[in-house]
Design an enzyme around this catalytic site. Structure first.
Site, mmCIF file in Angstrom:
data_model
loop_
_atom_site.group_PDB
_atom_site.id
_atom_site.type_symbol
_atom_site.label_atom_id
_atom_site.label_comp_id
_atom_site.label_asym_id
_atom_site.label_seq_id
_atom_site.Cartn_x
_atom_site.Cartn_y
_atom_site.Cartn_z
ATOM 1 N N PRO A 109 24.421 -56.853 2.222
ATOM 2 C CA PRO A 109 24.641 -57.145 0.789
ATOM 3 C C PRO A 109 23.671 -56.348 -0.099
ATOM 4 O O PRO A 109 22.478 -56.299 0.161
ATOM 5 C CB PRO A 109 24.352 -58.643 0.681
ATOM 6 N N GLU A 110 24.237 -55.705 -1.110
ATOM 7 C CA GLU A 110 23.437 -54.961 -2.083
ATOM 8 C C GLU A 110 23.667 -55.596 -3.455
ATOM 9 O O GLU A 110 24.241 -56.674 -3.554
ATOM 10 C CB GLU A 110 23.849 -53.482 -2.074
#
Ligand SMILES: [Zn+2]
Length: 272
Positions: A2-3
């Site tokens: 996840p960014e």
């Protein structure tokens, strides 16, 4: 992994559902996930605190409580669900935050994720660089910031103290969009290229947020309700090794930069 767009997706989804709920306790199965709290203290301190708001800073989810901040870093494999307490337990949800009849479950098979319950959020986010949309960043200041750095572009863009929020996917996509090679030294980037890179970063992140993030695999990121994010279908080079570059049709290549899998077009991303 996840960014910024995936965490922003959680922040927006949770901002509609968490405020007003009061946490009643926590079950912590993997104490290493709490670098700043003892598991028992964490649950006792969380209990009774109402949620005032939810937002994001860099790749951290930030939950404002009555007396504290609850920060969640999803790291490699973390995801969140908000479910009824009687929902079948998930063996990968090592941290479960109870809120009466509901539970916020932090699912994290690889256990690299972290939770922080702190009075002052700067203890956790103090060293983060600016958000990509920060007013202090203009094409001119961005070009100047790159000009001062001898690092290669990809490691620099992954450095959260330089700019907060980018990870492997969106760095590869931004560099491709700006026609810059990941190993180019930052100080060699021209003002025009810096302006193009900044615009690409902002536009790609905005597209990814609008798509609800990127789900790369069956076990990858899932939204709060379990649905997949739609961004992967719009990705141009990331994990598209061998496919034709959408701009020049040369096959996309995979190289390794700082131990990270990196995807480039050898035709339109020349090293400066
Ligand atoms: Zn190309």
């Amino acid at each position: 992994m996840p960014e910024l767009p995936e965490v922003e997706t959680y922040a927006r989804d949770l901002a509609r559902r968490l405020p007003g709920l009061t946490f009643t306790g926590a079950r912590i199965g993997w104490p290493n996930q709490l670098p700043k709290n003892d598991p028992l203290e964490f649950g006792l301190r969380l209990a009774g605190q109402r949620v005032l708001g939810v937002d994001r800073r860099g790749k951290l989810l930030r939950i404002r409580l009555e007396h504290d901040w609850l920060l969640i870093h999803l790291k490699m494999s973390g995801s969140l669900t908000l479910v009824a307490a009687e929902t079948t337990p998930d063996r990968h949800a090592h941290a479960v935050l109870e809120a009466g009849e509901r539970e916020l479950r932090f699912r994290d098979p690889r256990k690299f994720g972290r939770l922080y319950l702190v009075a002052d959020d700067s203890e956790v986010i103090g060293k983060l660089g600016p958000e990509p949309w920060d007013e202090s960043i203009t094409p001119e200041t961005f070009a100047a910031a790159l000009g001062r750095r001898s690092a290669r572009l990809k490691p620099l863009l992954l450095d959260q103290t330089f700019l907060a929020g980018l990870g492997n996917i969106y760095v590869d996509e931004s560099l491709w969009a700006a026609e810059l090679h990941p190993l180019t030294q930052a100080s060699r980037v021209t003002a025009l290229q810096a302006a193009r890179l900044l615009a690409a970063i902002r536009q790609i992140l905005e597209t990814a947020i609008a798509a609800g993030g990127a789900t790369l695999s069956r076990s990858g990121f899932r939204r709060l309700d379990g649905s997949a994010g739609a961004m992967f279908a719009q990705v141009q080079v990331f994990r598209r090794t061998g496919e034709a570059c959408p701009r020049c049709a040369k096959p996309i290549e995979r190289i390794v930069v700082g131990q990270r899998s990196t995807h480039i077009c050898p035709g339109c991303q020349r090293r400066l």
